[in-house]
Design a protein around this motif. Structure first.
Motif, mmCIF file in Angstrom:
data_model
loop_
_atom_site.group_PDB
_atom_site.id
_atom_site.type_symbol
_atom_site.label_atom_id
_atom_site.label_comp_id
_atom_site.label_asym_id
_atom_site.label_seq_id
_atom_site.Cartn_x
_atom_site.Cartn_y
_atom_site.Cartn_z
ATOM 1 N N ALA A 32 0.830 -1.203 0.000
ATOM 2 C CA ALA A 32 0.000 0.000 0.000
ATOM 3 C C ALA A 32 0.864 1.252 0.000
ATOM 4 C CB ALA A 32 -0.927 -0.008 1.220
ATOM 5 N N LEU B 208 0.673 4.060 -3.061
ATOM 6 C CA LEU B 208 0.287 5.444 -2.813
ATOM 7 C C LEU B 208 1.428 6.408 -3.117
ATOM 8 C CD1 LEU B 208 -1.885 5.213 0.437
ATOM 9 C CD2 LEU B 208 -2.539 4.957 -1.954
ATOM 10 N N PHE C 248 -6.176 3.437 -6.174
ATOM 11 C CA PHE C 248 -6.233 4.033 -4.836
ATOM 12 C C PHE C 248 -5.818 5.500 -4.863
ATOM 13 C CE2 PHE C 248 -5.509 -0.538 -4.050
ATOM 14 C CZ PHE C 248 -6.633 -0.798 -3.268
ATOM 15 N N TYR D 168 -6.551 8.141 -2.190
ATOM 16 C CA TYR D 168 -5.772 8.239 -0.960
ATOM 17 C C TYR D 168 -4.403 8.887 -1.191
ATOM 18 C CZ TYR D 168 -9.148 4.791 0.800
ATOM 19 O OH TYR D 168 -10.285 4.125 1.175
ATOM 20 N N GLU E 1 0.015 8.226 2.523
ATOM 21 C CA GLU E 1 0.782 6.997 2.724
ATOM 22 C C GLU E 1 1.359 6.862 4.122
ATOM 23 O OE1 GLU E 1 3.417 10.050 0.687
ATOM 24 O OE2 GLU E 1 1.416 9.218 0.358
ATOM 25 N N ILE F 229 -5.323 4.169 6.717
ATOM 26 C CA ILE F 229 -5.479 4.140 5.262
ATOM 27 C C ILE F 229 -4.697 2.978 4.671
ATOM 28 C CG2 ILE F 229 -4.997 5.375 3.125
ATOM 29 C CD1 ILE F 229 -7.360 6.488 4.683
ATOM 30 N N LEU F 230 -3.464 2.798 5.131
ATOM 31 C CA LEU F 230 -2.639 1.701 4.620
ATOM 32 C C LEU F 230 -3.288 0.353 4.901
ATOM 33 C CD1 LEU F 230 0.943 2.926 5.631
ATOM 34 C CD2 LEU F 230 -0.203 3.130 3.418
ATOM 35 N N VAL G 87 -6.304 -0.058 2.475
ATOM 36 C CA VAL G 87 -5.862 -0.383 1.118
ATOM 37 C C VAL G 87 -5.427 -1.838 1.031
ATOM 38 C CG1 VAL G 87 -4.045 0.046 -0.596
ATOM 39 C CG2 VAL G 87 -5.209 1.971 0.507
ATOM 40 N N THR G 88 -4.630 -2.265 2.011
ATOM 41 C CA THR G 88 -4.127 -3.636 2.006
ATOM 42 C C THR G 88 -5.256 -4.645 2.141
ATOM 43 O OG1 THR G 88 -2.089 -2.832 3.031
ATOM 44 C CG2 THR G 88 -2.458 -5.201 3.054
ATOM 45 N N GLU H 138 -8.373 -4.232 1.273
ATOM 46 C CA GLU H 138 -9.146 -4.261 0.019
ATOM 47 C C GLU H 138 -8.434 -5.111 -1.031
ATOM 48 O OE1 GLU H 138 -10.790 -1.192 -3.433
ATOM 49 O OE2 GLU H 138 -10.441 -0.436 -1.401
ATOM 50 N N LEU H 139 -7.118 -4.973 -1.079
ATOM 51 C CA LEU H 139 -6.326 -5.789 -2.012
ATOM 52 C C LEU H 139 -6.440 -7.271 -1.671
ATOM 53 C CD1 LEU H 139 -4.134 -6.423 -4.122
ATOM 54 C CD2 LEU H 139 -2.437 -5.810 -2.381
#
Length: 239
Positions: free
Chosen positions: A136, A140, A180, A183, A187, A192-193, A196-197, A199-200
């Protein structure tokens, strides 16, 4: 030069013969520009199968142990990984994550494809484990999409500890790129990180249909190794 010799002459045809990979969603991998391909990691053969089927060159961040093994086998392995353009990353020490991020950003800054396994290590039991947030950070910071990828069947073809792979069909499935950009500039935000992770990892899970474990693979491996050691060498009660 040696990368393409391996891909098209020495190794690629052999891998296609042994594993008979079926490729799905290859159109989701961009034909140009920087991007991250992030997938599950079930087998040592994953390092070679994905580069063999992609039209573009892809550079993986590989653990440093592949480049420092002893004896003839170690030297041959190191030569092979270097010739294939893979980058060694020392995973020990508190700065290991930052070193991997620096190397990954270097690849992306050249407009290339970066391959990474968010779990951080191979799955020892075929399940999908919690992803680490380094992927992530790189996405970003570099402002690039992440293409989720699922390797299916490689665990059965070459499970941990097996040197000579079984002849087993494999599916390599790519999902739609994850954007992403919403966002951008965030970073350094832990929440947020993590989002993102996660969701991945959900995208990878949807592609692979594995059982998911909300723990880091390395932690589970260490706990199971400690439990096995305890069973083999139980502690004697104090008198």
């Amino acid at each position: 030069m040696f990368y393409y010799l391996l891909k098209y002459v020495l190794l690629g045809p052999l891998l296609r013969l042994v594993f008979r990979p079926r490729i799905e969603g290859l159109e989701h991998v961009p034909s140009e520009g920087a991007a991250i391909v992030a997938g599950n990691h079930l087998s040592f053969s994953d390092h070679f199968l994905m580069p063999a089927i992609l039209k573009r060159r892809i550079t993986f961040l590989a653990k440093a142990e592949y480049f420092t093994g002893p004896g003839l086998k170690g030297r041959l392995t190191a030569f092979f990984f270097r010739s294939a353009g893979q980058i060694p990353v020392d995973r020990s020490g508190k700065d290991a994550g930052q070193a991997a991020i620096r190397e990954g950003l270097g690849v992306l800054s050249k407009g290339e494809l970066l391959g990474i396994y968010p779990e951080g290590t191979r799955s020892h039991d075929g399940r999908l484990y919690k992803g680490k947030v380094g992927v992530a950070v790189m996405a970003l910071k570099a402002g690039v999409p992440i293409i989720p990828c699922a390797m299916i069947g490689t665990f059965e073809a070459q499970p941990p500890g097996k040197v000579i792979p079984n002849i087993h069909p494999v599916v390599i499935r790519f999902g739609k790129p994850l954007d992403f950009s919403r966002y951008a500039g965030m970073e350094n935000e832990k929440a947020i990180l993590r989002a993102v992770t996660d969701e991945l990892m959900y995208a990878i899970l949807s592609l692979s249909e594995q059982e998911y474990v909300d723990q880091y693979a390395a932690v589970v491996k260490a706990e199971e190794a400690a439990a096995a050691k305890e069973r083999k060498f139980p502690r004697m009660p104090l008198s």
